[in-house]
Design a protein around this motif. Structure first.
Motif, short mmCIF file in Angstrom:
data_model
loop_
_atom_site.label_atom_id
_atom_site.label_comp_id
_atom_site.label_asym_id
_atom_site.label_seq_id
_atom_site.Cartn_x
_atom_site.Cartn_y
_atom_site.Cartn_z
N THR A 302 0.83 -1.20 0.00
CA THR A 302 0.00 0.00 0.00
C THR A 302 0.86 1.26 0.00
O THR A 302 0.56 2.24 -0.68
CB THR A 302 -0.94 0.00 1.22
OG1 THR A 302 -1.75 -1.19 1.19
CG2 THR A 302 -1.84 1.22 1.21
N LYS A 303 1.96 1.24 0.76
CA LYS A 303 2.87 2.38 0.77
C LYS A 303 3.49 2.62 -0.60
O LYS A 303 3.64 3.76 -1.04
CB LYS A 303 3.98 2.17 1.81
CG LYS A 303 3.53 2.38 3.25
CD LYS A 303 4.74 2.34 4.18
CE LYS A 303 4.35 2.72 5.59
NZ LYS A 303 5.53 2.82 6.48
N ILE A 304 3.85 1.54 -1.27
CA ILE A 304 4.44 1.67 -2.60
C ILE A 304 3.41 2.27 -3.58
O ILE A 304 3.71 3.19 -4.34
CB ILE A 304 4.93 0.31 -3.11
CG1 ILE A 304 6.07 -0.21 -2.23
CG2 ILE A 304 5.37 0.39 -4.57
CD1 ILE A 304 6.46 -1.63 -2.51
N ARG A 305 2.21 1.73 -3.53
CA ARG A 305 1.16 2.24 -4.41
C ARG A 305 0.89 3.72 -4.18
O ARG A 305 0.68 4.49 -5.12
CB ARG A 305 -0.13 1.44 -4.19
CG ARG A 305 -1.30 1.89 -5.06
CD ARG A 305 -2.62 1.41 -4.50
NE ARG A 305 -2.89 2.00 -3.19
CZ ARG A 305 -3.88 1.61 -2.39
NH1 ARG A 305 -4.66 0.60 -2.76
NH2 ARG A 305 -4.07 2.19 -1.22
N ASP A 306 0.89 4.14 -2.93
CA ASP A 306 0.53 5.52 -2.58
C ASP A 306 1.70 6.49 -2.66
O ASP A 306 1.50 7.69 -2.49
CB ASP A 306 -0.06 5.56 -1.16
CG ASP A 306 -1.38 4.79 -1.06
OD1 ASP A 306 -1.99 4.53 -2.12
OD2 ASP A 306 -1.78 4.46 0.07
#
Length: 324
Positions: A302-306
């Protein structure tokens, strides 16, 4: 000029605030506790799946719009590598084995009849034996300027993983299950080809902790163990009676094991391993989506996506995921 480094995997390190992802998924709020007892897997070997089906039912992507294919090409629809499931916007999961030897800059997700380039892979930093319980994440590139729908499958969230010997698993066996994924027909599994036809199929299955220990020990009397979650096309009793149902089979890397919970399909896990013998169809092992590894890696994906690209160079996400 400095060499260009190609980012392949993130081995996520445990970080502070690890319960955030559990809360965001409405996971049962009781703390995840670790029982000192572990299954004895000393004499257990977890072989690769051969990605075939026998007597499974053809279905369409419209019936399972969250399903996806992983291919190792940015331009072609082959070679097919495994099945994946979309569990959040631009985030897919599959068997960790599937992506272990792939290159991010060669990998494409085919989803909703569209192609999405892989941005990053996330695999567990604490792998299990031969990855039998390991789920891999694929984060794909998404053009934020294009408004699109991301059909997802909800995760099963009714049971905490309270120990490493799978005692909690008994609470999940009463649901009705099926497995969904892209498979070739039986008979072609030993003739590998980049042009193999993988079609979307599903099969009704039963899940149990007894299937693998008892059936696989019977097949190979020199081994014991296999005390891990498995599914099969028939019950243990039907297998012992050589029931016709037991000749049905569906075993593909990343195959989605889904449970019918009060009329709704929820993702129980993904297929990760399975033995093969010519004259029988055997149980398939799968990883359940409720381990600490899984939720930590979900938080990382999720951190990578965001990530907006301002804090870290594109492709180098290890520091991003190690932060609290």
């Amino acid at each position: 000029m400095l060499p260009v480094l190609v980012f392949t995997f993130i081995h996520l390190q445990m970080a502070a605030g690890s319960t955030d992802i559990l809360e965001s998924l409405n996971f049962i709020s009781n703390p995840i506790m670790r029982n000192a007892k572990k299954p004895d897997l000393t004499f257990t070997f977890f072989p690769d799946l051969l990605n075939y089906q026998a007597n499974a039912v053809p279905v369409t992507e419209a019936q399972h719009p969250w399903i996806a294919r992983v291919v190792h090409s940015r331009t072609a629809d082959v070679p097919h590598m495994c099945t994946a499931a979309c569990i959040a916007e631009a985030i897919f999961i599959t068997s960790s084995r599937c992506i272990h030897y792939l290159k991010v800059n060669h990998t494409t997700i085919i989803y909703m009849s569209k192609r999405f380039d892989a941005l990053a892979f996330v695999i567990p930093s604490k792998p299990t034996k031969q990855a039998f319980d390991d789920i891999g994440f694929i984060v794909v590139e998404d053009d934020k300027s294009v408004k699109r729908d991301w059909p997802v499958i909800q995760l099963i969230d009714s049971v905490n993983r309270t120990d490493e010997s799978f005692a909690w698993f008994s609470e999940l066996v009463s649901y009705k299950y099926k497995v969904v994924g892209y498979a070739m027909e039986k008979g072609y599994e030993h003739i590998p080809s980049q042009t193999d036809q993988f079609n979307l199929t599903e099969l009704n299955v039963v899940v149990s902790m007894e299937l693998c220990p008892k059936i696989l020990k019977f097949i190979n009397k020199r081994r014991s163990g296999f005390a891990v979650p498995c599914y099969h096309s028939c019950t243990l009793q039907e297998h012992e009676k050589n029931n016709d149902r037991c000749y049905n089979y569906h075993g593909v890397e990343g195959g989605a094991v889904i449970a019918n919970v009060m009329g709704y399909n929820k993702l129980m896990g993904v297929a990760t391993w399975g033995p093969y013998v010519p004259n029988y169809e055997l149980p398939v092992g799968f990883a359940v989506v409720n381990s600490e590894n899984f939720f930590e890696d979900f938080r990382c994906a999720t951190k990578i996506r965001d990530d907006n690209g301002l804090l870290i160079t594109k492709g180098y996400y290890q520091t991003l995921c190690n932060s609290g």
